[in-house]
Design a protein around this motif. Structure first.
Motif, mmCIF file in Angstrom:
data_model
loop_
_atom_site.group_PDB
_atom_site.id
_atom_site.type_symbol
_atom_site.label_atom_id
_atom_site.label_comp_id
_atom_site.label_asym_id
_atom_site.label_seq_id
_atom_site.Cartn_x
_atom_site.Cartn_y
_atom_site.Cartn_z
ATOM 1 N N LEU B 291 0.586 8.831 -6.112
ATOM 2 C CA LEU B 291 1.599 8.647 -7.147
ATOM 3 C C LEU B 291 2.023 7.191 -7.220
ATOM 4 O O LEU B 291 1.659 6.381 -6.371
ATOM 5 C CB LEU B 291 2.811 9.523 -6.834
ATOM 6 C CG LEU B 291 2.494 11.017 -6.792
ATOM 7 C CD1 LEU B 291 3.712 11.789 -6.346
ATOM 8 C CD2 LEU B 291 2.007 11.487 -8.156
ATOM 9 N N MET B 292 2.817 6.918 -8.229
ATOM 10 C CA MET B 292 3.343 5.569 -8.374
ATOM 11 C C MET B 292 4.134 5.214 -7.116
ATOM 12 O O MET B 292 4.911 6.032 -6.622
ATOM 13 C CB MET B 292 4.261 5.536 -9.591
ATOM 14 C CG MET B 292 4.158 4.248 -10.373
ATOM 15 S SD MET B 292 5.129 4.381 -11.878
ATOM 16 C CE MET B 292 3.995 5.210 -12.959
ATOM 17 N N GLY B 293 3.914 4.035 -6.583
ATOM 18 C CA GLY B 293 4.654 3.630 -5.403
ATOM 19 C C GLY B 293 4.018 4.092 -4.100
ATOM 20 O O GLY B 293 4.577 3.880 -3.031
ATOM 21 N N ALA B 294 2.837 4.706 -4.186
ATOM 22 C CA ALA B 294 2.182 5.186 -2.970
ATOM 23 C C ALA B 294 1.492 4.054 -2.221
ATOM 24 O O ALA B 294 1.110 4.209 -1.067
ATOM 25 C CB ALA B 294 1.176 6.280 -3.307
ATOM 26 N N GLY B 295 1.308 2.892 -2.894
ATOM 27 C CA GLY B 295 0.696 1.746 -2.229
ATOM 28 C C GLY B 295 -0.749 1.498 -2.622
ATOM 29 O O GLY B 295 -1.428 0.732 -1.973
ATOM 30 N N ARG B 296 -1.183 2.123 -3.720
ATOM 31 C CA ARG B 296 -2.585 1.951 -4.123
ATOM 32 C C ARG B 296 -2.873 0.524 -4.567
ATOM 33 O O ARG B 296 -3.767 -0.144 -4.047
ATOM 34 C CB ARG B 296 -2.916 2.905 -5.279
ATOM 35 C CG ARG B 296 -2.757 4.352 -4.927
ATOM 36 C CD ARG B 296 -2.731 5.192 -6.170
ATOM 37 N NE ARG B 296 -1.659 4.779 -7.061
ATOM 38 C CZ ARG B 296 -1.504 5.211 -8.304
ATOM 39 N NH1 ARG B 296 -2.370 6.040 -8.821
ATOM 40 N NH2 ARG B 296 -0.497 4.806 -9.031
ATOM 41 N N THR B 297 -2.081 0.033 -5.540
ATOM 42 C CA THR B 297 -2.266 -1.331 -6.036
ATOM 43 C C THR B 297 -2.087 -2.343 -4.912
ATOM 44 O O THR B 297 -2.838 -3.313 -4.796
ATOM 45 C CB THR B 297 -1.240 -1.606 -7.152
ATOM 46 O OG1 THR B 297 -1.500 -0.723 -8.228
ATOM 47 C CG2 THR B 297 -1.339 -3.034 -7.643
ATOM 48 N N GLU B 298 -1.104 -2.045 -4.049
ATOM 49 C CA GLU B 298 -0.821 -2.967 -2.957
ATOM 50 C C GLU B 298 -1.999 -3.046 -1.984
ATOM 51 O O GLU B 298 -2.321 -4.119 -1.479
ATOM 52 C CB GLU B 298 0.452 -2.536 -2.226
ATOM 53 C CG GLU B 298 1.733 -2.771 -3.012
ATOM 54 C CD GLU B 298 1.916 -1.795 -4.172
ATOM 55 O OE1 GLU B 298 1.220 -0.754 -4.202
ATOM 56 O OE2 GLU B 298 2.758 -2.074 -5.045
#
Lengths: 313, 507, 316
Positions: B291-298
């Motif tokens: 989900l959003m904020g799960a750290g994927r992009t990071e």
């Protein structure tokens, strides 16, 4: 087709037309305007402007600005005076010293602004005061008369009509445009100015081109200081007061964006021609000093406005 | 008290909402669910007047009377307030000033009466049972407290309908409880709430009814008692994983990118990555969901050297250590990243296609710092046609292209560096189906030539359709690894919600 | 905005500018103009009342001798804008001026430009601020000087002040742009007088001829030297700035101010004692004498001799 994109030729033509218009206009207003003497005086006035405008364009393309160039012209000029008059060194040595000092102070501005993440506007505002102060310190608040050796730089070469200073300035413009259009550094300058985040993600070490632009402008200002001295025949710590504004005006009239990402040295060249011609023409048309300033101010704003409109369509 | 009928909203050729009807009663919490892009935010924007009446079809009724909002102000005047995920409070001001923002308490209509404002603020805070100092600067508050201030601010404007967009996404567990308690109080006082959340377990605790949107249409609306998480997930994901996705033909080679026990933190961001490990093989597409904020992009940004400080772990690329030294060294090592936010991180929007395409590989087309126009044009031409960019030519300004074509340019820029591993962050967000398929095909071609692809996507069908294996993240940790065969939307959604930690043997 | 509208905006703007420039003050043209010699008066900052007075004097003189010559008047933005003054010299030559009357902003840096003008057959007359003698000789410039003896004038202003000082009193000098000859001369004159009176000069700082600058310099001097008895300013502009600083510090009773130039703006200050003395170098006459010298030289073909103009000390 990157530095000179499609439509750029049209921009150049527009600026040329404006310049031609000014020439015709002032030719009508004052009889002696379209004379070799006037053109000579313009040609004598612009080398310093051209050199600094070239460097300023490259810096403004990255989204930076340098307000200290006027003071730097004063300080580097003073260095020339001290080196030639007090130490008795030759002109080439003095030129080298002036360039070195310009390069050094330009790099300092660049490093401070980029590495410490301060707006270049603020950093160079500080440098404006620092360099002016150094100029007075180095000259002991006195003008130094240098004389013929340095004046010869501004005197037309026999049989060529133009002076070494003018030729050198033209060369700088050509090299500056080539740098912007044909080199990796030029691409990086544009990319950094257009979108620094995208440039970073694209693998550009974004600090380097920004510092390089500051340093290069400093060095070019060092050369400009020599030509300014040649025009005055002396080194004056007061030289170049308000010079930064003339330079920025010329660059902006040439269509370079203050926000970065867009600019052309060739167009800045025409911007310098326009500003210098406007100056000369207004004097000859008998405009008083206050009136000159009003007109110059309005022309700058209208020129930029016209450019923005053209771009939007 | 609120009724929306037959709402249809189109953006160009894209239909964001198709004939959606919706209603809200006083003293009710109505939850809205759906995948990213299902139409939830569009619906809110119509409700709150962001998209003015006339730019869409359909009608609203408030208390039985027709109500159409020409502007945000109109909607506010009618008593509708939205609390967005991105809070709109002003950090530099005090709590009291934020509460009365835009309507300051004045003396003689000119002078700000700070004392009076703070007294009124204290009264308001007390009424909602919130213990905060009205004089405290906003910046000293936590996110949960800020959110409460925003809610009270909306209520002070006599709002009767409160829309909350993922209000708990950034909150800690105990803050969530506080918020939910306040929302229940509000419901009891007769206010209608529209509640958007991905956290299905939360809905069961608070909502009265649930409506599920998918692809811009209402697919289900039911009382909460009938909505167990499994049913909701089925409705949300719903569609078949159709032939949109090409058959994977690439053969899996040896591991290229190896990540072991990676932990990353960054100052100023709540998101962190903890103990992430995985292998990415040559010729493989590894999907990363969550989900959003799960750290994927990071995670992607960190591997690329553009985000965060590594506190533990080891990453190797083709046997060489990769230390997140920065985008330039990552590109040299053969790791490329295509970012999610094209306009912000991907493109020089005012420059030409050619300028953008070659930006990452200038070294390869230049000698002694001088760009060779000829070899640059050759390479640009090659990729221009390989990617099928629809534009007048390489000179066209990137900002004027469609989203899909812009995305192709960003992809081209990354691929021109001849990377071994390509990381794609939401590569198909906001682009049309045709361009999506072209990008899927491109991913296949890449892996066939021995590249490895790390794919982040919020769309489960895409994740399932394109990836060979899928790694699910929740709150910076791996909550499951699934082979293509094991991955069903239901299973993935569970892992994304962190309700079950699954470690299947998919390596 | 439509394209038509834009064209109108640009058109109107330039039309306005043309009209403005067209309404130039004193630049008569027409057939008669060609016969008369053009004389260019190039001054320093027109923001300074001293030069404004000078310009008025010159314009009145031209009006009464309209048949004899055509007058081109120009000045620069601020006292340190040397580049612009060089430009004015070059433009005057380009306009075909037969003579240039110049009040140089820098005693050395203007010499090369003037020498270039001279080599094109333009007669140079130096007024107000004397060009550096060594540099003039080195460059081979021929320029008669018309102007006062600044050092003597400043010394006499200083003496007028000294009458109200005791030996040992603390005084400070606010000098002009340090690179100008008249600035250096006035400072020297002040120093002569103060030494003779036995006063102690505790500070010498530059106010760059400008009111603003002098005001902040004076304010700082007043706070750093609480026992200061007098401020000697190298021109009246700076004296005005200093007097304002004195008033702001509430020391109007204790600190005396003197200036130089006797511009109109100081009349009331002299009257109520906020200013003790100034020197009148007859600005209006200065340019006129220069013009007359130039016209005579043009007629005779002989370079004129230096001409000293009077300086009178003015007190209340």
């Amino acid at each position: 087709m990157f530095g000179l994109k499609r439509g750029s030729a049209a921009d150049l033509l527009v600026l040329l037309a404006v310049w031609a218009g000014l020439l015709l206009l002032f030719g009508q207003l004052s009889a002696g305007f379209l004379s070799p003497a006037t053109l000579g005086s313009v040609a004598n006035r612009i080398p310093a402007l051209l050199l600094v405008a070239t460097g300023m364009t490259l810096l403004m393309v990255t989204g930076g600005i340098d307000l200290s160039v006027g003071s730097l012209v004063g300080f580097c000029g003073t260095v020339v005076g001290v080196v030639m008059v007090d130490w008795g060194w030759t002109l080439p040595a003095a030129v080298a010293c002036s360039i070195a000092v310009g390069l050094l102070l330009g790099s300092v501005s660049g490093l401070v602004s980029v590495k410490l993440r301060l707006p270049s506007f603020i950093v160079t505002l500080g440098m404006l005061e620092v360099a002016r102060g150094l100029a007075f310190l180095a000259a002991h608040s006195r003008t130094k008369y240098i004389g013929d050796t340095i004046e010869s730089l501004g005197t037309p070469i026999a049989g060529l009509v133009v002076s070494p200073a003018f030729l050198c300035a033209l060369l700088a413009v050509a090299l500056g445009q080539a740098l912007l259009s044909y080199t990796v550094l030029g691409r990086q300058l544009v990319a950094v100015g257009a979108n620094i985040e995208a440039a970073r993600i694209s693998g550009i070490a974004v600090d380097r081109p920004r510092i390089a632009a500051h340093a290069l402008l400093g060095a070019l200002t060092g050369v400009a200081a020599v030509f300014n001295c040649s025009r005055l025949g002396s080194a004056d710590p007061n030289a170049g007061v308000g010079f930064e504004l003339s330079v920025i005006a010329a660059v902006v009239v040439g269509g370079t964006s203050l926000l970065g990402g867009r600019g052309s040295v060739a167009k800045s060249f025409l911007g310098v021609l326009i500003v210098a011609t406007l100056e000369a023409g207004l004097v000859q048309a008998g405009a008083s000093e206050p009136l000159k300033r009003v007109v110059t101010g309005v022309v700058i704003v209208v020129a930029v406005l016209a450019d923005t409109w053209r771009r939007r369509d | 008290m609120l009724r929306a009928e037959h709402l249809t909203k189109r953006f160009g050729s894209v239909t964001a909402l198709a004939d959606v009807s919706f209603d809200l009663r006083a003293g009710e919490i109505h939850a809205l669910c759906g995948e990213n892009g299902a139409g939830k935010s569009t619906l809110i924007k119509l409700l709150s007047g962001v998209h003015p009446h006339g730019s869409y079809q359909g009608r609203f009724e408030l208390d039985g009377r027709e109500a159409n909002f020409a502007s945000i102000r109109d909607a506010q005047a009618a008593g509708i307030a939205v609390i967005y995920q991105e809070l709109s409070c002003i950090d530099e001001m005090s709590v009291a000033e934020n509460l009365f923002l835009g309507r300051p308490t004045t003396r003689y209509g000119v002078f700000i009466d700070r004392g009076a404002a703070e007294r009124r603020a204290a009264a308001a805070l007390a009424r909602f049972g919130v213990s905060l100092d009205p004089a405290a600067p906003m910046r000293s508050l936590g996110i949960g407290q800020k959110q409460l201030v925003e809610i009270i601010k909306a209520l002070l404007r006599e709002s009767r309908i409160l829309i909350l967009d993922e209000p708990t996404a950034a909150l800690a567990e105990h803050e969530v409880e506080v918020l939910l308690a306040i929302l229940r109080d509000l419901r009891a006082s007769g206010i209608g709430l529209i509640y958007i959340s991905h956290r299905l377990e939360e809905l069961a605790k608070i909502a009265d009814r649930v409506t599920v949107l998918r692809d811009g249409a209402t697919v289900a609306s039911m009382p909460i008692a009938a909505a167990d998480p499994a049913t909701l997930v089925r409705h949300m994901v719903g569609r078949d994983v159709a032939e949109l996705y090409p058959t994977r033909t690439a053969r899996r080679g040896p591991p290229l990118l190896q990540v072991r026990d990676l932990s990353v933190a960054a100052a100023g961001s709540g998101i962190r990555i903890e103990g992430v490990s995985f292998d990415l093989h040559a010729g493989e597409v590894l999907g990363i969901g969550g989900l959003m904020g799960a750290g994927r992009t990071e995670l992607l940004s960190h591997l690329y050297g553009a985000w965060g400080r590594r506190s533990a772990g080891r990453v190797t690329l083709d046997g060489h250590r990769l230390d997140a030294g920065g985008p330039d060294s990552s590109l040299r090592a053969g790791l490329a990243l295509v970012t999610e936010d094209r306009r912000r991180y991907g493109l020089c929007i005012e420059q030409s296609i050619g300028f953008n395409l070659s930006l990452s590989s200038l070294a390869q087309v230049s000698r002694c710092g001088v760009v060779s126009r000829r070899s640059e044009a050759l390479r640009n031409d090659e990729w221009f046609s390989k990617l099928g960019v629809h534009a007048t030519g390489l000179d066209a300004v990137v900002g004027r292209l469609s989203g899909g074509n812009q995305q192709k340019v960003v992809l081209g820029k990354a691929l021109m560096t001849a990377p071994k591993v390509v990381m794609l962050d939401e590569p198909t967000r906001g682009i049309d189906v045709g361009a999506k398929m072209e990008i899927y095909a491109l991913i296949n071609t890449l892996t066939e030539s021995g590249c490895a692809v790390l794919l982040v996507s919020s769309e489960l069908p895409e994740l399932i359709g394109v990836s060979d294996r899928i790694l699910m993240l929740h709150d910076g940790r791996v909550t499951g690894t699934f082979s293509r065969e094991q991955a069903t939307p239901e299973v993935l959604m569970k892992a994304a919600l962190g309700t079950a930690v699954v470690h299947t043997d998919a390596a | 905005m439509g394209t038509g509208m834009r064209a109108i905006v640009v058109g109107v703007t330039f039309g306005m500018l043309l009209t403005l420039v067209g309404c130039k003050p004193a630049a008569p043209s027409g057939p008669a103009a060609d016969a008369r010699p053009k004389v260019a008066l190039i001054m320093k900052s027109l923001a300074n009342d001293f030069f404004a007075t000078m310009a008025e004097g010159a314009q009145q003189h031209q009006a009464t001798h309209a048949a004899d010559y055509e007058l081109l008047v120009s000045g620069i933005k601020n006292e340190t804008d040397i580049g612009e003054q060089v430009n004015l010299v070059e433009q005057a030559v380009a306009q075909g001026a037969r003579a240039i009357i110049v009040a140089p902003a820098d005693s050395k840096a203007l010499v090369p430009a003037l020498r270039r003008a001279q080599s094109q057959g333009v007669l140079i007359v130096n007024i107000d601020n004397r060009l550096d003698a060594d540099v003039v000789r080195q460059a081979g410039l021929q320029a008669a000087f018309v102007g006062p003896d600044n050092r003597d004038g400043a010394r006499r202003v200083g003496e007028a002040l000294a009458a109200q000082l005791k030996a040992g009193d603390e005084v400070a000098i606010i000098e002009g742009v340090t690179t100008t000859f008249n600035g250096q001369q006035r400072r020297a004159g002040f120093e002569d007088a103060m030494k003779a009176a036995g006063a102690s000069i505790v500070a010498i700082q530059s106010g760059e001829w400008e009111m603003d600058k002098a005001n902040s310099v004076a304010a700082n001097l007043l706070s750093s030297h609480p026992k200061l008895r007098a401020l000697l300013c190298a021109n009246d502009n700076m004296a005005l700035g200093a007097a304002a600083a004195v008033a702001a510090a509430g020391k109007s009773k204790g600190v005396m101010v003197v200036g130089f130039d006797n511009i109109a703006a100081i009349k009331s200050l002299l009257a109520d004692g906020r200013l003790v003395a100034s020197a009148d170098q007859h600005a209006d006459r200065l340019a006129v004498e220069g013009i007359e010298l130039a016209l005579a030289s043009l007629k005779s073909g002989q370079p004129g001799a230096d001409r000293a103009t009077p300086v009178d000390v003015v007190t209340r």
